[in-house]
Design an enzyme around this catalytic site. Structure first.
Site, PDB file in Angstrom:
ATOM      1  CG  HIS A 267      -2.064   0.866   1.233  1.00 12.47           C
ATOM      2  ND1 HIS A 267      -2.340   1.745   0.232  1.00 12.47           N
ATOM      3  CD2 HIS A 267      -3.024   1.088   2.185  1.00 12.47           C
ATOM      4  CE1 HIS A 267      -3.413   2.454   0.547  1.00 12.47           C
ATOM      5  NE2 HIS A 267      -3.841   2.083   1.739  1.00 12.47           N
ATOM      6  CG  HIS A 306      -3.757   1.094  -8.819  1.00 19.12           C
ATOM      7  ND1 HIS A 306      -5.074   1.013  -8.472  1.00 19.12           N
ATOM      8  CD2 HIS A 306      -3.167   1.881  -7.889  1.00 19.12           C
ATOM      9  CE1 HIS A 306      -5.275   1.727  -7.384  1.00 19.12           C
ATOM     10  NE2 HIS A 306      -4.135   2.259  -7.006  1.00 19.12           N
ATOM     11  CG  ASP A 362       3.493   4.412  -4.440  1.00 16.74           C
ATOM     12  OD1 ASP A 362       3.494   5.461  -3.792  1.00 16.74           O
ATOM     13  OD2 ASP A 362       2.749   3.449  -4.198  1.00 16.74           O
TER      14      ASP A 362
END
Ligand code: CMC
Length: 428
Positions: A267, A306, A362
């Site tokens: 996460h 994702h 990210d």
């Protein structure tokens, strides 16, 4: 019959009409499907909540196939370009953009509540110098709640609002104080002259100068990162916030729990993993061999893929752009070239194309944090700081939703039943 689903139970031959609303059926409507009258009734089995809507929400909209993200209906691209994080937090919490006065008051309130009770410093002092910043954040947030016992009055709107302001304001101080403690620096107190991101940079990096100088470009880039991370509907940490909140716990305890969920590498911890990966690749010439390894199942391309986005994560596109603004001030992060080349090769490779694997939020955020001199251990804290506004907006929505009750999933029991207790001396 329109807007219903007809289900035939082939065990009994009976058929059932179940109402469809918003392309969804109510799981409890399935309970009428039974073989015997005293059966519990039909349930759905959905580990990891892959296909279960746990709430109705009007906060964040995502279309993962098209790569769309909107907060309260406003596209993330517009907020990143025109808004500030503090204004975006207001939007998430109140459902609309503030007018001028509301914005001034909200900014003032957040700024005025950044100070921590001095006694909390004793707790921060007690951590070992090498304690992980997320462990510190989670514990300090839970401890902060003990200073405000009134916070348990979660159905008192005014009291709730006070805690929301406190949490959003104080989390930058908690993050920065814990960082300073870890590197043995004296605490730098909040300075009301700064914006929210500017104040955070001040508390992180002020040395002996009487006034910290914030670089407008870095402050702006940090504000954009905060906006992009503010909410992302029912992800793991937000669902945790709602589950804890559903027991009517105080918001500090709920935020601490949500932050614990964010801590995990799948996460909020992935941005750190991206930097490790780029360092491990080391140079552009090693990228093809690295990609082959990933395709052979030896590790993942971190910062790619994702659960919801099957297209370019809109946040990644904005962050990539913001990175250039930061590098103009700080000088280029040498890992950027590897990241760009890696992205280019992966986006042309059939393995990634077929699986719809694109850069996520990210992939580039860690490069910016590094350029801002934020240590890797702090990356997830950088995610948690803005996400509290999303968690709190979702928590408030939960409390005001008459459909909600204490969270309590069912299970399919697979163990033995009705065994006899065996005294220890008779056990094999
Ligand atoms: N690199 C290589 N292959 C991948 C990757 C990746 N990053 N992500 C998914 N795949 C493959 C996976 O092996 C599978 O292949 P196959 O069909 O041959 O078995 C296929 O793509 C589908 O993947 P999945 O594991 O079913 O997808 P998921 O929705 O369960 O997982 C994910 C989503 C984000 C956990 C995963 O893509 C991943 O581990 N990515 C790397 C970690 C990462 O960047 N996480 C940050 C997520 S965004 C921020 C946040 O939400 O906190």
């Amino acid at each position: 019959m329109a807007d219903t689903l007809t289900i035939k139970d082939n065990r009994t031959g009976k058929t059932f009409d179940v109402k469809i609303t918003d392309d969804t059926i109510k799981a409890t409507d399935l309970r009428q499907i039974k073989v015997k009258d005293d059966d519990f009734g039909m349930m759905t089995y959905d580990p990891a909540f892959m296909n279960t809507a746990s709430c109705k929400s009007s906060i964040t909209f995502i279309d993962g196939d098209k790569g769309i993200l909107e907060y309260r209906g406003i596209p993330i691209e517009q907020l990143a370009e025109k808004s500030t994080y503090v204004e975006t937090a207001y939007l998430l919490l109140n459902g609309k953009l503030p007018n001028e006065k509301e914005l001034t008051d909200w900014n003032h309130e957040i700024t005025m509540h950044t100070i921590l009770n001095e006694n909390l410093k004793a707790l921060i002092d007690a951590f070992r110098y090498d304690a992980h910043p997320m462990g510190r954040l989670i514990s300090t947030m839970a401890a902060l709640g003990t200073f405000y016992p009134e916070a348990k009055n979660i159905f008192d709107a005014e009291c709730r609002q006070r805690q929301i302001v406190r949490i959003i304001a104080k989390i930058i101080t908690i993050g920065a104080f814990n960082y300073r403690r870890g590197i043995g620096m004296p605490y730098a107190y909040p300075d009301n002259d700064f914006t929210y991101p500017g104040n955070f940079l001040n508390m992180m990096f002020k040395m002996t100068e009487s006034k910290y100088k914030v670089s407008p470009a870095l402050e702006h880039a940090l504000d954009i990162l905060f906006i992009l991370h503010a909410d992302h509907e029912q992800n793991c940490s937000t669902s945790t916030m709602r589950v804890i909140g559903s027991s009517q716990a105080d918001p500090y305890s709920s935020v601490a729990g949500a932050a614990a969920a964010l801590y995990g590498p799948l996460h909020g911890g992935a941005n750190e993993a991206v930097i490790h990966m780029l360092r491990q690749i080391g140079s552009n010439k090693n990228i093809p061999a690295f990609i082959e390894k990933v395709k052979a199942g030896e590790g993942k391309l971190m910062g790619f893929g994702h659960r919801v986005y099957k297209n370019y994560d809109p946040r990644a596109r904005i962050i990539k752009q913001a990175a250039y603004g930061v590098f103009e001030v700080t000088g280029k992060n040498p890992l950027l070239d590897i990241a760009l080349e890696l992205e280019k090769i992966a986006l042309e490779d059939e393995y990634f194309v077929k699986r719809k694997l694109y850069p996520n939020v990210d992939f580039y955020s860690g490069l910016i944090y590094q350029a801002l001199d934020i240590p890797m251990g702090m990356f997830t804290v950088m995610f948690a700081i803005p996400r509290v506004s999303g968690w709190l907006a979702q928590w408030q929505e939960l409390l005001l939703d008459p459909d909600q009750k204490i969270s309590r999933p069912r299970q399919i029991y697979t163990g033995p039943r009705q065994l006899d207790y065996i005294p220890v001396q008779n056990r094999k």
